[in-house]
Design a protein around this motif. Sequence first.
Motif, PDB file in Angstrom:
ATOM      1  N   ARG A   1      -6.327  12.252  -7.620  1.00 33.75           N
ATOM      2  CA  ARG A   1      -6.643  12.777  -6.304  1.00 33.75           C
ATOM      3  C   ARG A   1      -6.697  14.306  -6.408  1.00 33.75           C
ATOM      4  O   ARG A   1      -5.716  14.953  -6.748  1.00 33.75           O
ATOM      5  CB  ARG A   1      -5.596  12.331  -5.301  1.00 33.75           C
ATOM      6  CG  ARG A   1      -5.965  12.600  -3.865  1.00 33.75           C
ATOM      7  CD  ARG A   1      -5.032  11.869  -2.909  1.00 33.75           C
ATOM      8  NE  ARG A   1      -5.167  10.424  -3.027  1.00 33.75           N
ATOM      9  CZ  ARG A   1      -4.586   9.568  -2.182  1.00 33.75           C
ATOM     10  NH1 ARG A   1      -3.853  10.013  -1.175  1.00 33.75           N
ATOM     11  NH2 ARG A   1      -4.746   8.267  -2.342  1.00 33.75           N
TER      12      ARG A   1
ATOM     13  N   TYR B   1      -9.431  12.142   1.834  1.00 31.71           N
ATOM     14  CA  TYR B   1      -8.180  11.963   2.564  1.00 31.71           C
ATOM     15  C   TYR B   1      -7.776  13.268   3.246  1.00 31.71           C
ATOM     16  O   TYR B   1      -7.897  14.341   2.637  1.00 31.71           O
ATOM     17  CB  TYR B   1      -7.047  11.582   1.619  1.00 31.71           C
ATOM     18  CG  TYR B   1      -7.225  10.287   0.878  1.00 31.71           C
ATOM     19  CD1 TYR B   1      -7.892  10.253  -0.345  1.00 31.71           C
ATOM     20  CD2 TYR B   1      -6.708   9.097   1.389  1.00 31.71           C
ATOM     21  CE1 TYR B   1      -8.050   9.059  -1.037  1.00 31.71           C
ATOM     22  CE2 TYR B   1      -6.848   7.904   0.697  1.00 31.71           C
ATOM     23  CZ  TYR B   1      -7.531   7.893  -0.509  1.00 31.71           C
ATOM     24  OH  TYR B   1      -7.673   6.713  -1.202  1.00 31.71           O
TER      25      TYR B   1
ATOM     26  N   TRP C   1      -0.340  11.224   5.167  1.00 34.00           N
ATOM     27  CA  TRP C   1      -1.702  10.993   4.688  1.00 34.00           C
ATOM     28  C   TRP C   1      -2.470  10.069   5.618  1.00 34.00           C
ATOM     29  O   TRP C   1      -1.880   9.166   6.241  1.00 34.00           O
ATOM     30  CB  TRP C   1      -1.664  10.346   3.300  1.00 34.00           C
ATOM     31  CG  TRP C   1      -1.187  11.267   2.238  1.00 34.00           C
ATOM     32  CD1 TRP C   1       0.111  11.520   1.892  1.00 34.00           C
ATOM     33  CD2 TRP C   1      -2.000  12.093   1.396  1.00 34.00           C
ATOM     34  NE1 TRP C   1       0.151  12.456   0.880  1.00 34.00           N
ATOM     35  CE2 TRP C   1      -1.133  12.809   0.555  1.00 34.00           C
ATOM     36  CE3 TRP C   1      -3.375  12.277   1.269  1.00 34.00           C
ATOM     37  CZ2 TRP C   1      -1.597  13.716  -0.408  1.00 34.00           C
ATOM     38  CZ3 TRP C   1      -3.831  13.169   0.316  1.00 34.00           C
ATOM     39  CH2 TRP C   1      -2.945  13.874  -0.507  1.00 34.00           C
TER      40      TRP C   1
ATOM     41  N   GLY D   1      -7.965   7.412   4.388  1.00 33.75           N
ATOM     42  CA  GLY D   1      -9.107   7.750   3.544  1.00 33.75           C
ATOM     43  C   GLY D   1     -10.417   7.241   4.121  1.00 33.75           C
ATOM     44  O   GLY D   1     -10.447   6.249   4.872  1.00 33.75           O
TER      45      GLY D   1
END
Length: 122
Positions: free
Chosen positions: A45, A94, A112, A115
């Motif tokens: 990521r 994200y 988070w 996504g």
Amino acid sequence: QVQLVESGGGLVQIGESLRLSCAVSGLAFSKYTMGWFRQSPGKERDFVAGISWSGNTFYGDGLKGRFIISRDNAKNTLYLQMNSLKPDDTAVYYCAARDGVWTTDASQYDYWGQGIQVTVSS
């Protein structure tokens, strides 16, 4: 309950633009550092862009000038304007929130989103 919900992704052609949004609830949005990350299959990521609570912006390597991060504290929303898109930009994007100074380290972010897929077709 903290929620980060991304929207605005999809399939585009090379050179086109997209604007991602991230609606945030359940935290004091205006006090958080916010960031965008992206991840392609089989890759780590990666940091895309970040914005401090005061509006200072930071970008991943080679993205400044093509991507623009912004925030609207009145709407508790984070944005990522992506221009001149390339096939290498294809990834799941994200948004993330951090109670602290900005960093490119994904492990340092506290919350988070789920996504959203961005696909750039050649």
